[in-house]
Each structure stands twice: as structure tokens, then as C-alpha cells.
Design a protein around this motif. Structure first.
Motif, PDB file in Angstrom:
ATOM      1  N   THR A 146     -20.512  21.067  -7.991  1.00 17.52           N
ATOM      2  CA  THR A 146     -19.184  21.670  -8.046  1.00 17.52           C
ATOM      3  C   THR A 146     -18.985  22.660  -6.900  1.00 17.52           C
ATOM      4  OG1 THR A 146     -20.177  23.024  -9.790  1.00 17.52           O
ATOM      5  CG2 THR A 146     -18.592  21.356 -10.468  1.00 17.52           C
ATOM      6  N   GLY A 147     -19.949  23.530  -6.690  1.00 18.81           N
ATOM      7  CA  GLY A 147     -19.850  24.480  -5.588  1.00 18.81           C
ATOM      8  C   GLY A 147     -19.880  23.793  -4.240  1.00 18.81           C
ATOM      9  N   TYR A 148     -20.719  22.777  -4.120  1.00 18.21           N
ATOM     10  CA  TYR A 148     -20.821  22.025  -2.866  1.00 18.21           C
ATOM     11  C   TYR A 148     -19.484  21.367  -2.523  1.00 18.21           C
ATOM     12  CZ  TYR A 148     -22.153  18.214   0.279  1.00 18.21           C
ATOM     13  OH  TYR A 148     -22.222  17.325   1.328  1.00 18.21           O
ATOM     14  N   LEU A 149     -18.879  20.713  -3.508  1.00 19.68           N
ATOM     15  CA  LEU A 149     -17.609  20.042  -3.260  1.00 19.68           C
ATOM     16  C   LEU A 149     -16.482  21.046  -3.034  1.00 19.68           C
ATOM     17  CD1 LEU A 149     -17.819  17.092  -5.808  1.00 19.68           C
ATOM     18  CD2 LEU A 149     -18.058  16.973  -3.321  1.00 19.68           C
ATOM     19  N   ASN A 191     -12.402  22.851   0.206  1.00 20.19           N
ATOM     20  CA  ASN A 191     -11.614  24.097   0.212  1.00 20.19           C
ATOM     21  C   ASN A 191     -11.030  24.402  -1.166  1.00 20.19           C
ATOM     22  OD1 ASN A 191     -12.026  24.407   3.041  1.00 20.19           O
ATOM     23  ND2 ASN A 191     -10.340  22.985   3.423  1.00 20.19           N
ATOM     24  N   GLY A 192     -11.877  24.269  -2.183  1.00 21.96           N
ATOM     25  CA  GLY A 192     -11.408  24.424  -3.556  1.00 21.96           C
ATOM     26  C   GLY A 192     -11.935  25.656  -4.261  1.00 21.96           C
ATOM     27  N   THR A 193     -11.427  25.848  -5.467  1.00 19.75           N
ATOM     28  CA  THR A 193     -11.874  26.883  -6.394  1.00 19.75           C
ATOM     29  C   THR A 193     -12.648  26.224  -7.528  1.00 19.75           C
ATOM     30  OG1 THR A 193     -10.098  28.460  -5.948  1.00 19.75           O
ATOM     31  CG2 THR A 193     -11.047  28.530  -8.150  1.00 19.75           C
ATOM     32  N   VAL A 194     -13.728  26.839  -7.975  1.00 20.28           N
ATOM     33  CA  VAL A 194     -14.504  26.331  -9.113  1.00 20.28           C
ATOM     34  C   VAL A 194     -14.276  27.219 -10.320  1.00 20.28           C
ATOM     35  CG1 VAL A 194     -16.762  25.619  -9.965  1.00 20.28           C
ATOM     36  CG2 VAL A 194     -16.308  25.588  -7.515  1.00 20.28           C
ATOM     37  N   VAL A 195     -14.010  26.593 -11.469  1.00 19.27           N
ATOM     38  CA  VAL A 195     -13.855  27.309 -12.729  1.00 19.27           C
ATOM     39  C   VAL A 195     -14.844  26.725 -13.724  1.00 19.27           C
ATOM     40  CG1 VAL A 195     -12.304  27.918 -14.624  1.00 19.27           C
ATOM     41  CG2 VAL A 195     -11.409  27.738 -12.280  1.00 19.27           C
ATOM     42  N   GLN A 247     -23.826  11.797  -4.252  1.00 21.66           N
ATOM     43  CA  GLN A 247     -23.123  13.044  -3.949  1.00 21.66           C
ATOM     44  C   GLN A 247     -22.168  12.877  -2.773  1.00 21.66           C
ATOM     45  OE1 GLN A 247     -26.666  15.412  -3.452  1.00 21.66           O
ATOM     46  NE2 GLN A 247     -26.802  15.939  -5.625  1.00 21.66           N
ATOM     47  N   GLN A 248     -22.620  12.194  -1.726  1.00 21.09           N
ATOM     48  CA  GLN A 248     -21.785  12.031  -0.542  1.00 21.09           C
ATOM     49  C   GLN A 248     -20.619  11.065  -0.796  1.00 21.09           C
ATOM     50  OE1 GLN A 248     -22.131  14.086   2.016  1.00 21.09           O
ATOM     51  NE2 GLN A 248     -23.813  14.925   0.784  1.00 21.09           N
ATOM     52  N   GLN A 249     -20.872  10.037  -1.578  1.00 27.55           N
ATOM     53  CA  GLN A 249     -19.780   9.118  -1.912  1.00 27.55           C
ATOM     54  C   GLN A 249     -18.722   9.812  -2.763  1.00 27.55           C
ATOM     55  OE1 GLN A 249     -21.015   4.976  -3.114  1.00 27.55           O
ATOM     56  NE2 GLN A 249     -23.055   5.756  -2.595  1.00 27.55           N
ATOM     57  N   SER A 250     -19.161  10.711  -3.657  1.00 31.17           N
ATOM     58  CA  SER A 250     -18.197  11.468  -4.460  1.00 31.17           C
ATOM     59  C   SER A 250     -17.289  12.293  -3.563  1.00 31.17           C
ATOM     60  CB  SER A 250     -18.939  12.389  -5.437  1.00 31.17           C
ATOM     61  OG  SER A 250     -19.708  11.648  -6.340  1.00 31.17           O
ATOM     62  N   LEU A 251     -17.873  12.951  -2.585  1.00 29.73           N
ATOM     63  CA  LEU A 251     -17.086  13.733  -1.640  1.00 29.73           C
ATOM     64  C   LEU A 251     -16.057  12.852  -0.938  1.00 29.73           C
ATOM     65  CD1 LEU A 251     -16.438  16.233   0.076  1.00 29.73           C
ATOM     66  CD2 LEU A 251     -18.415  15.660   1.516  1.00 29.73           C
ATOM     67  N   GLN A 252     -16.480  11.678  -0.516  1.00 26.98           N
ATOM     68  CA  GLN A 252     -15.570  10.784   0.194  1.00 26.98           C
ATOM     69  C   GLN A 252     -14.425  10.309  -0.698  1.00 26.98           C
ATOM     70  OE1 GLN A 252     -18.159   7.692   1.693  1.00 26.98           O
ATOM     71  NE2 GLN A 252     -19.420   9.167   2.826  1.00 26.98           N
ATOM     72  N   TYR A 253     -14.756   9.944  -1.943  1.00 26.77           N
ATOM     73  CA  TYR A 253     -13.699   9.508  -2.870  1.00 26.77           C
ATOM     74  C   TYR A 253     -12.702  10.633  -3.130  1.00 26.77           C
ATOM     75  CZ  TYR A 253     -15.919   5.060  -4.093  1.00 26.77           C
ATOM     76  OH  TYR A 253     -16.440   3.778  -4.054  1.00 26.77           O
ATOM     77  N   PHE A 254     -13.210  11.832  -3.416  1.00 25.01           N
ATOM     78  CA  PHE A 254     -12.301  12.934  -3.722  1.00 25.01           C
ATOM     79  C   PHE A 254     -11.430  13.290  -2.516  1.00 25.01           C
ATOM     80  CE2 PHE A 254     -15.425  14.412  -7.176  1.00 25.01           C
ATOM     81  CZ  PHE A 254     -14.693  13.787  -8.174  1.00 25.01           C
ATOM     82  N   ALA A 255     -12.016  13.306  -1.340  1.00 23.70           N
ATOM     83  CA  ALA A 255     -11.236  13.606  -0.132  1.00 23.70           C
ATOM     84  C   ALA A 255     -10.099  12.599   0.035  1.00 23.70           C
ATOM     85  CB  ALA A 255     -12.140  13.616   1.093  1.00 23.70           C
ATOM     86  N   GLN A 256     -10.397  11.336  -0.222  1.00 19.60           N
ATOM     87  CA  GLN A 256      -9.383  10.288  -0.094  1.00 19.60           C
ATOM     88  C   GLN A 256      -8.291  10.453  -1.147  1.00 19.60           C
ATOM     89  OE1 GLN A 256     -10.997   6.297  -0.237  1.00 19.60           O
ATOM     90  NE2 GLN A 256      -9.080   5.459  -1.062  1.00 19.60           N
ATOM     91  N   TRP A 257      -8.701  10.681  -2.394  1.00 18.83           N
ATOM     92  CA  TRP A 257      -7.717  10.795  -3.468  1.00 18.83           C
ATOM     93  C   TRP A 257      -6.870  12.057  -3.327  1.00 18.83           C
ATOM     94  CZ3 TRP A 257     -11.980   9.521  -7.608  1.00 18.83           C
ATOM     95  CH2 TRP A 257     -12.292   8.168  -7.515  1.00 18.83           C
ATOM     96  N   LEU A 258      -7.492  13.137  -2.894  1.00 20.57           N
ATOM     97  CA  LEU A 258      -6.730  14.384  -2.702  1.00 20.57           C
ATOM     98  C   LEU A 258      -5.693  14.231  -1.575  1.00 20.57           C
ATOM     99  CD1 LEU A 258      -9.571  17.023  -3.145  1.00 20.57           C
ATOM    100  CD2 LEU A 258      -7.667  16.589  -4.720  1.00 20.57           C
ATOM    101  N   ALA A 259      -6.045  13.458  -0.571  1.00 21.50           N
ATOM    102  CA  ALA A 259      -5.099  13.252   0.526  1.00 21.50           C
ATOM    103  C   ALA A 259      -3.852  12.515   0.033  1.00 21.50           C
ATOM    104  CB  ALA A 259      -5.767  12.457   1.640  1.00 21.50           C
TER     105      ALA A 259
END
Length: 479
Positions: A69-72, A77-81, A461-473
Motif C-alpha cells: 500500500t505504501g509502495y503504490l 502519488n496517493g494517500t494510504v488509509v 507487485q510490479q504488474q499491480s502497479l501497471q494495472y492501477f496506473a492504467q486504470w487510474l489514467a
């Protein structure tokens, strides 16, 4: 964000959560949460992690870059709760854990907590009152039960979260969870599994023989002669196998499970081949590990040498041992969910299958304990098979087509067979519901250190980052 003093990560915040989402007139309780906006930039996501069936104060590491969570959050550029689950830790709608209080401890209430929180919280950060799910993308995170809760929430509340991360998510409830032990059997040292299987076959043979003298001698071999009930004895043997769940990729020979296997495999200074040494040696070595090693004292704590002795440590037939209703008693709150909605009873394999624990250990052993914990609700053992079926039907189980939800699992995870990575799961994922499988243990992908030790976990972990970056865009506010 820069240019300001950021709050300490252990700062506790409180949210006024509804006691009962079906009856808001009952008022609110204070639900604890922690947060970090160290890496937040306007437009970034809010990463919400539910701590699940434990006191959340021990998990503030999930606000840091040592965890997924902290890594992503740093990368996106997010906030963790970090949110504490109702009826765990100090987030309690009522001052006790009586059955009357626990009536509002349900999967649905926990799901509704997520919705009410994200729609109403004003996060203590710049612009924190303008971060509802219609204005900012929220990503829901969880591992194990909270991983399942991530899937359940996104299934039950479509569109509320922009995306989800479900690690070792135990989505398919079952009362007869015998294959909890199958990943253990597959991945433990072969000489150890061979000898444990041989020992358990012998234990079952003796227990079913009806020979009281032989049964008593067998129990005394393990230092458990005080146990009256055979099923308590069977569970006492299973508890060392359960320490597999404590393993990480970084675990060394000093971890309990590894020490146990080494003791079983060793004989006269030699290590057994893959076929093991056989039942006779295994029974003797296992008994020595319990009697002479640290296992029983560490497992039983202060009562090990008390007058109550080891019988009290494993005796499940004393109804008075179940009466404590004080808050922050995770075992009682979790048992309520197991008895009412999940099952997940870890039991022996079918008689035709190789087994690491006794086939005489059945769901009835656990269902009986529901009547001791909650006699006001269960005058007789509950039908947890039916309860598990209802849960799967209501929240999808394996069969969810939820999009922008990542399922991550480890091949060595004992909970694997109730995740979407199970051999029996009909759901194999899609581009918008990736199923990622590494070689880790339970929730290994949530720790960056585990990724540093495994290329497969790192790939998750790296694939998760890629998926989230794509979906957030692709995400757009609706407000």
C-alpha cells in the motif's frame, strides 16, 4: 506533499461510523483509522486498507513503503488509509462482545462501513473534505479475510471503488476446509510429509482401535496424556502443522515449522531421503519435539506448568472457557463470523487422501464450539455448510466478474484452495480482473521484502502497479 510538518504515522483518527446501517437511528460509534499523505499529489488515489480480524494498531507498517500500500501510494502519488474493522481492536459499536452486541457484526455491515466511510469521511489533510469517491479514485485493499471483503464490497457496491487489490482473498466460504493442508503437503520437504502422513495414519488406526491402553500411551508419547477427548488430541497434533502459515520466503531454519520438520527428518545424525524414516521414528521424534522442545510451552503459555496443565491448553469441552465478552478479543469476534457466515473449519482429509492431520477431525469439532461461545444463539451446532453456501451466493465467491479488481495469490498459501487460485475455481480471470500467482505464502505479495526475494512475487507487485496506473489514467470524476 512538501513544505509542511506531516503527522506521525501512529496518530489515531476517529470516524463516526453507523452502529447499524439498517437502522441509522441507533447512532454511531468511533471507528479508528490511521493515514499517511506523505506522497499525495492532487488527483492521486486514496488507498483504503481494512485491517480485518485484528487490532489495526499493529499494522501501521501498511502506511510505509515496506508494504504494497505504501509502495503504490508513493508510485501513484496517493494517500494510504488504514481502517480498523468493526468489533476488532478498539472499534466497537458496543462496550462488550455479547451476542446482543455482535448481531451487527456481519459481512454486510463491514461492506456498508466501507461505503459510509468513503462517502462521509473528511480526511485530515489538505483538501481532505473534497475526496469522496465521486471526486477522487479510491482503491480498496485487503489480504486474507479483508481480501475477500475487498471482492465482496466491489461485488455488492459496484462503481464505489475505482479498483481493488485482493491478496490471498478467501472468497469461497466452506465448512469442510480439509484442503487447507494441501499446499502445505505439496511444498513441505518430501521426507517430512512422508513421515507426517505415516504418523497420522498410525494415530488414526490407534484412535479407532478402541484400545484404551494403547490410546493413552499414544497421547502420553506427545505429552498430552491429560487430554480426555480424542478430537482435542487430534487438534493438538494439527497445531504444529498450522505453523506453516507463519512462514515467509525469508523464514529460516529457526522457524517452528522448519524446526519441526528437521526434527522429524533427523535420525542418528542423518537426514531421511524423500521416503522418510517411517511411522515409528516419526511418532517418537514428534513426541520429543512436543515434550523436549519449546513447542508446547510456547503454544500453551503460562498454563503449561499450571495446575490445569496441558489439558486446559487444548481442552475445548469446558463451556466456562468461552464466556469472556470483553472487547478487543479478536478470537471471539472472528469465531462469530466463522459460526454465522464462513465455516472455514480446517479439518482432516477424506479417508482416501494422504493426510497431514487426522481424518477424525471434522467440522462437528468446531461447530460444537459455536454452542459454547454463543449459547444464546446456538442451542445446537449450526449448519455452517448452509451458512457458507449463503455467503457464496450473496457475495459471488469464486464466481465474480468484477472489473478492475486484481486477485493475487501464493502457491504455498495454505488458504489457496478457497481463493480464485484454487484448482476447483471456475474463474480464471480476465484483462480487467487479473489473477496473479507467485511462489509466496499467505499474503506474501503485500510485503516488499518478499518481492525482493522472489522474482515471481516481485512480478505480482510490479504488474499491480501497471494495472492501477492504467486504470487510474482512465478514471473520471462523476461529481
Amino acid at each position: 506533499m512538501t513544505g509542511e510538518a506531516l503527522p506521525s504515522l501512529d496518530t489515531v483518527y476517529y470516524f463516526d461510523q453507523l452502529i447499524d446501517h439498517d437502522d441509522p437511528s441507533l447512532g454511531t460509534f468511533q471507528q479508528r483509522y490511521w493515514m499517511s499523505y506523505n506522497y499525495y499529489q492532487p488527483g492521486g488515489p486514496i488507498l483504503l486498507m481494512n485491517a480485518g480480524e485484528q487490532d489495526a494498531s499493529g499494522h501501521i507498517g501498511y502506511l510505509t513503503t515496506t508494504t504494497i500500500t505504501g509502495y503504490l501510494a508513493e508510485k501513484l502519488n496517493g494517500t494510504v488509509v488504514l481502517l480498523e474493522h468493526r468489533f476488532f481492536g478498539q472499534s466497537n459499536p458496543y462496550p462488550d462482545l455479547t451476542t446482543e452486541s455482535l448481531r451487527v457484526l456481519t459481512i454486510q455491515q463491514a461492506i456498508d462501513d466501507h461505503e459510509y466511510f468513503v462517502k462521509n469521511v473528511q480526511l485530515p489533510m489538505p483538501g481532505g473534505d473534497q475526496l469522496g469517491p465521486d471526486k477522487a479514485p479510491w482503491i480498496l485493499f485487503g489480504g486474507s479475510y479483508p481480501g475477500a471483503l475487498t471482492s465482496y464490497t466491489m461485488y455488492n457496491k459496484p462503481g464505489l471503488f475505482a479498483a481493488g487489490y485482493a491478496s490471498s482473498a478467501v472468497v469461497e466460504a466452506t465448512s469442510d476446509f480439509w484442503n487447507y493442508y494441501e499446499p502445505i503437503r505439496e511444498y513441505m520437504p518430501q521426507n517430512c510429509s512422508a513421515d507426517v502422513e505415516a504418523a497420522i495414519a498410525y494415530v488414526d488406526e490407534v484412535l479407532q482401535s478402541g484400545n484404551a491402553t494403547a490410546i493413552q500411551a499414544l497421547k502420553e508419547n506427545f505429552g498430552l496424556g491429560e487430554l480426555t477427548h480424542d478430537d482435542d488430541f487430534e487438534w493438538a497434533l494439527a497445531t504444529v502443522i498450522q505453523t506453516w502459515q507463519d512462514l515467509y520466503l525469508s523464514s529460516g531454519r529457526g522457524q517452528t515449522f522448519n524446526k519441526f520438520c528437521l526434527s522429524i527428518a533427523s535420525k542418528d545424525g542423518e537426514i531421511a531421503g524423500p521416503e522418510g524414516w517411517g511411522a515409528e521414528h516419526a511418532i517418537s521424534a514428534w513426541g520429543s519435539f512436543y515434550l523436549d522442545g519449546p513447542f508446547l510451552p510456547s503454544r500453551c503459555g503460562s498454563i503449561y506448568d499450571s495446575d490445569a496443565g496441558r489439558a486446559a491448553c487444548f481442552n475445548t469441552y469446558n463451556p466456562y472457557a468461552y464466556t469472556a465478552t470483553n472487547v478487543n478479543n479478536w478470537a471471539r469476534s472472528w469465531m462469530w463470523l466463522l459460526c454465522n457466515e464462513f465455516g472455514f473449519w480446517q479439518v482432516g482429509a477424506p479417508a482416501t487422501s494422504p493426510a497431514l492431520v487426522s481424518s477424525l477431525l471434522t467440522p462437528a469439532y468446531w461447530e460444537r464450539q459455536c454452542t459454547y461461545y454463543f449459547p444464546e444463539v446456538f442451542s445446537s451446532p449450526p449448519d455452517t455448510a448452509a451458512a457458507a453456501s449463503r455467503t457464496n451466493q450473496k457475495y459471488g465467491g469464486w464466481n465474480v466478474s468484477t472489473e478492475r479488481l486484481i486477485f493475487l495469490n501464493g502457491a504455498r498459501d495454505p488458504w489457496r484452495e478457497v481463493t480464485v487460485a484454487a484448482a476447483a475455481s471456475p474463474n480464471h480471470g480476465s484483462d480487467l480482473q487479473p489473477h496473479l500467482l507467485g511462489d509466496g505464502y499467505h499474503c506474501s505479495d503485500m510485503l516488499i521484502s518478499e518481492g525482493n526475494l522472489s522474482t515471481l512475487v516481485n512480478a505480482e507487485q510490479q504488474q499491480s502497479l501497471q494495472y492501477f496506473a492504467q486504470w487510474l489514467a482512465d478514471w473520471k470524476p462523476t461529481a
